[in-house]
Every structure is written in structure tokens, then in C-alpha cells.
Design a protein around this motif. Structure first.
Motif, PDB file in Angstrom:
ATOM      1  N   CYS A  48       6.801  46.941  55.891  1.00 32.87           N
ATOM      2  CA  CYS A  48       5.510  47.151  55.235  1.00 32.87           C
ATOM      3  C   CYS A  48       4.859  48.416  55.781  1.00 32.87           C
ATOM      4  O   CYS A  48       4.797  48.613  57.002  1.00 32.87           O
ATOM      5  N   ILE A  91       5.573  41.340  43.959  1.00 26.05           N
ATOM      6  CA  ILE A  91       4.337  40.885  44.600  1.00 26.05           C
ATOM      7  C   ILE A  91       3.325  40.519  43.527  1.00 26.05           C
ATOM      8  O   ILE A  91       3.248  41.171  42.480  1.00 26.05           O
ATOM      9  N   THR A 108       1.034  37.733  47.468  1.00 25.54           N
ATOM     10  CA  THR A 108       2.204  36.940  47.842  1.00 25.54           C
ATOM     11  C   THR A 108       3.459  37.708  47.457  1.00 25.54           C
ATOM     12  O   THR A 108       3.606  38.146  46.315  1.00 25.54           O
ATOM     13  N   LEU A 109       4.365  37.865  48.415  1.00 29.17           N
ATOM     14  CA  LEU A 109       5.569  38.667  48.231  1.00 29.17           C
ATOM     15  C   LEU A 109       6.759  37.755  47.959  1.00 29.17           C
ATOM     16  O   LEU A 109       6.912  36.702  48.590  1.00 29.17           O
ATOM     17  N   ASP A 165       1.123  46.357  46.748  1.00 25.49           N
ATOM     18  CA  ASP A 165       0.069  45.392  46.469  1.00 25.49           C
ATOM     19  C   ASP A 165      -1.214  46.092  46.021  1.00 25.49           C
ATOM     20  O   ASP A 165      -1.306  47.327  45.974  1.00 25.49           O
ATOM     21  N   TYR A 206       5.778  47.755  50.315  1.00 24.83           N
ATOM     22  CA  TYR A 206       6.814  46.897  50.896  1.00 24.83           C
ATOM     23  C   TYR A 206       8.181  47.399  50.448  1.00 24.83           C
ATOM     24  O   TYR A 206       8.398  47.692  49.263  1.00 24.83           O
TER      25      TYR A 206
END
Length: 274
Positions: free
Chosen positions: A108, A138, A143-144, A91, A97
Motif C-alpha cells: 500500500c 476495492i 474493503t480490499l 481507494d 494498492y
């Protein structure tokens, strides 16, 4: 071999070799916004970082650091002897992640280096062993998205799992399953759309497909097919990163998993999407 009519235009393929123990098995890739720097994860819980060099649109070399163990605590695996790390996403804050296919969970690593497991979800628990979370992506808001290579039948679409801080997991959409392709890599492009790399296999070798999807809650749909290759056009492409070149075109950079098998190779492949 001729390829199907498609939106993506082939740029180059680079056969990456290194005389180094454990080299290969690469299943996920994340590039910097300019497409130069990379992080790659192997399916044996190692990371390798480096730089891709290009002349025009053609890859001419790769420079990398030594491979580094992810150093994930054993208690985050159901079986510490099987650390099947597959998907990769990073991210904007620097958090990493990793999806673990054998146990269908997402781990994570925060910016201090501490590893934690994301909360569980019934849909993740229901995925079969070794057919689980292959792909992570991501978006700019953190938001994954996680995609398995499994659905309940040949007619059932693949669920797209979504994880948001404070909200946990849900399944807002799904993507169609057809033509023998299974999801193995994903990324959210600079355009905010979901790109999914899929793999097919026949007795003649691997084929690849890339589709692009808008995020529409509650929908299951086919998306836009950007790329479909004939068997053996490339090796076992498993990782995908999408970035924007200076001319405004989007680039699809993919890496192959050689399965540590002498008849396969580690290949970095690039296509352009207008």
C-alpha cells in the motif's frame, strides 16, 4: 469469429503504441469515475497515468505522461530483483494498492507516498510462486479484495481474500473454477458488485471471460457471465476497470499485457453492460 451469447456489448478496441523504452507489460488498470483518467501498472513495477479520449462509444486516442517507477523499497520484496507487480486498486482517499505475485503480498502506498506491506495471511503464504495474487479490487468503504489465479485443483473454486482495516484478512467467499479460465483482473463496480476478468489460453491464442458476483459470505458460486470471447478475439487481457457512462450503462475497460513480445500488442478494449 462469433462470440457466445452474452450480456456485454462490444464497443471498441484501441491498439496503443508508444516509442518508449519499457512500454508494455500492463497488468492492472484503474479509471476515474467518468472513465477518462487512468492509472495503469506494469508487471515491472512502473505506473503510467493519462487520459482516454472517445468519440461516442469508440476510443480514438490515449494521452499519457512518462512512465514512473513505483519506487517500492527493496525490503518489501523477498527478492528485490523480481518486482512482479500485477494487481492494482485505488481507494477513495487516494491510497494505492499493488499485489506482488511472486511473493503473494499486497503493498500500500499512502497519500504521502510511503509504502507498507499489508499483514500476512496463511492462505496467501500457501499460494505457489508465480501463481498467486493476480487481481485486486476495492469497494467504496475501502474493503480490499484479492484473487489468485490458483486453486488446489480443477474442481476447487478460487478463494476471494478480503482485507478490512482493523480486521485483517479473511476469506468470505470463493468463485467457481471451470472451462480453463483463471482470474487475472478484478474491480468493484458502481453497483457494488465484484467483476472478475478471467483468461484462458489455448494453442490458438488467448480468450477472455468477465463474470459478475454479489458479495455473499460463505458462498462459492458461478456468478453471472457477462462476456466470453473466442481465442484471439483480443490479446492477453489482464486489467479490468468498471465505470458508469452518462447513459447509465456500465462499461468494462480492459487492457492487455503484451509480455514485451513482438507478436503481441497493448490493447485497450471496452464493452457495455446494460
Amino acid at each position: 469469429m462469433a462470440e457466445d451469447k452474452q450480456t456485454a456489448r462490444f464497443l471498441s478496441s484501441y491498439h496503443w503504441t508508444k516509442e518508449r523504452d519499457g512500454f508494455g507489460g500492463y497488468s492492472g488498470i484503474s479509471l476515474t469515475p467518468n472513465g477518462a483518467g487512468f492509472i495503469i501498472v506494469s508487471d515491472r513495477a512502473h505506473l503510467i497515468e493519462g487520459t482516454i479520449f472517445r468519440h461516442g462509444d469508440r476510443i480514438i486516442g490515449v494521452r499519457s505522461a512518462e512512465m514512473a517507477a513505483l519506487n517500492i523499497p527493496d525490503d518489501l520484496f523477498l527478492d528485490p530483483s523480481v518486482q512482479d507487480t500485477e494487481g492494482l486498486a485505488k481507494d477513495n482517499q487516494g491510497r494505492l494498492y499493488i499485489s506482488v505475485e511472486s511473493t503473494n503480498r499486497v503493498l500500500c502506498r499512502d497519500i504521502t507516498g510511503v509504502w507498507t506491506a499489508l499483514p500476512d495471511h496463511p492462505g496467501l503464504r500457501a499460494l505457489p510462486h508465480n501463481q498467486g495474487l493476480e487481481a485486486l479490487a476495492i469497494d467504496g468503504d475501502g474493503t480490499l479484495f484479492a484473487l489468485p489465479e490458483f486453486s488446489e485443483s480443477l474442481q476447487v473454486p478460487f478463494p476471494v481474500f478480503r482485507y478490512r482495516q482493523g480486521s485483517g484478512w479473511d476469506v468470505p467467499m470463493s468463485i467457481s473454477r471451470n472451462e480453463g479460465f483463471l482470474p487475472v483482473g478484478a474491480d468493484v463496480g458502481p453497483d457494488g458488485k465484484l467483476y472478475v476478468l478471467e483468461r484462458g489460453f489455448s494453442g490458438f491464442g488467448f480468450s477472455s471471460r468477465v463474470r459478475r458476483f454479489d458479495f455473499l459470505n460463505g458462498y462459492s458460486f458461478d456468478g453471472e457471465t457477462l462476456l466470453t470471447t473466442e481465442p484471439r478475439r483480443h490479446d492477453n487481457l489482464e486489467g479490468l476497470s468498471v465505470w458508469a457512462a452518462t447513459d447509465g450503462t456500465l462499461r468494462l475497460t480492459m487492457i492487455s499485457d503484451d509480455n514485451f513480445f513482438f507478436l503481441q500488442k497493448t490493447e485497450i478494449v471496452e464493452y457495455a453492460v446494460s
